[in-house]
Design a protein around this motif. Sequence first.
Motif, mmCIF file in Angstrom:
data_model
loop_
_atom_site.group_PDB
_atom_site.id
_atom_site.type_symbol
_atom_site.label_atom_id
_atom_site.label_comp_id
_atom_site.label_asym_id
_atom_site.label_seq_id
_atom_site.Cartn_x
_atom_site.Cartn_y
_atom_site.Cartn_z
ATOM 1 N N LEU A 181 0.830 -1.205 0.000
ATOM 2 C CA LEU A 181 0.000 0.000 0.000
ATOM 3 C C LEU A 181 0.867 1.258 0.000
ATOM 4 O O LEU A 181 0.476 2.296 -0.546
ATOM 5 C CB LEU A 181 -0.927 0.008 1.217
ATOM 6 C CG LEU A 181 -2.201 -0.832 1.126
ATOM 7 C CD1 LEU A 181 -2.881 -0.928 2.490
ATOM 8 C CD2 LEU A 181 -3.177 -0.242 0.112
ATOM 9 N N ARG A 182 2.024 1.162 0.597
ATOM 10 C CA ARG A 182 2.929 2.312 0.665
ATOM 11 C C ARG A 182 3.857 2.416 -0.542
ATOM 12 O O ARG A 182 4.278 3.511 -0.912
ATOM 13 C CB ARG A 182 3.777 2.229 1.935
ATOM 14 C CG ARG A 182 2.978 2.460 3.220
ATOM 15 C CD ARG A 182 3.813 2.183 4.444
ATOM 16 N NE ARG A 182 3.118 2.566 5.678
ATOM 17 C CZ ARG A 182 3.542 2.276 6.888
ATOM 18 N NH1 ARG A 182 4.664 1.587 7.048
ATOM 19 N NH2 ARG A 182 2.859 2.653 7.955
ATOM 20 N N LYS B 239 -4.931 3.591 0.608
ATOM 21 C CA LYS B 239 -3.589 4.085 0.939
ATOM 22 C C LYS B 239 -3.642 5.208 1.971
ATOM 23 O O LYS B 239 -2.716 5.374 2.771
ATOM 24 C CB LYS B 239 -2.894 4.591 -0.325
ATOM 25 C CG LYS B 239 -2.435 3.490 -1.266
ATOM 26 C CD LYS B 239 -1.531 4.059 -2.336
ATOM 27 C CE LYS B 239 -0.873 2.941 -3.125
ATOM 28 N NZ LYS B 239 0.186 3.439 -4.023
#
Length: 305
Positions: free
Chosen positions: A210-211, A288
């Motif tokens: 997600l990062r 996110k």
Amino acid sequence: MTFNIDFLAWRKIAIIFSSIFLVISIGSLIFKELNYGLDFTGGTLVELSYPEAADISEIRGTLIEGGFEGAQVANFGSSQEVLIKLPGTISDTLGSEIVSLLSSTNLNQEIDLRRIEYVGPQIGSELRDDGGTAMLIALAFMMLYIAFRFQSMFAGAAVIALIHDVVIVVGIFSMIEIEFDLTVLAALLAVIGYSLNDTIVVSDRIRENLRSLETDSTSEIINTSLNQTLGRTLITSLTTLLVLFSLYFLGGELIKNFALALIFGVIVGTYSSIYIAANALVMMGLTKDHLKVEEPENADNNPLP
């Protein structure tokens, strides 16, 4: 090994499948209940030693004919050692009565009474209640750990997966009427730990992706994460099942239910790590933005000298 499987394409089918199984399990627990063992119902445990290999089916038949209904007979350590469980029966003379009854049908064998233990119904109910409390406390602390380690959504998804696993495994024991004793309860706690470990590995990869991944599609990121961890998940599950099947077939009667509960738990836990926990994250709307670290408001206005 790299996989490219669209797991979430089947997520609606997985929800329907799990929902049906959960309803059946809960229904069985309500209407059929569990087949509680001696540890929870109270009764007597008698250990006997035979000079030669004992015939378990003959001993069981003799006890039933002698009025000891519900007698559970199994080998204990070797084919000459026999363990007899008599639910709900407590008597100071019970050991000698059983030896006399069995000796009458085995005149050529001298049966030795090794030990006799009693479990009262009050102690049994306390064990049941304490065991259930221990399971709930374990779930609560695990939820707190995941919320602190990752994010509250991950904690919610993990607990949903754990409850799913426990209910289905207990439901299976209820449906097929396998004896539920302290060894099975211990196996359930082990299932919680195993399932949580698998879910944490998947959650950690989802958080990293997600990062790092450029796409904003949560479903795509979760699919990528599941494929990246699938090899590790399969190897861990298969090697664990190999050991558990060995315990089930070679470990003797006393450990069979423990191994069986873990076999069900590993299979269901592997499935839930892929579909239940990931599904829950999608349904809770994970994006996110939930993992962004907010910068201090004055960071740009007051630069360091």
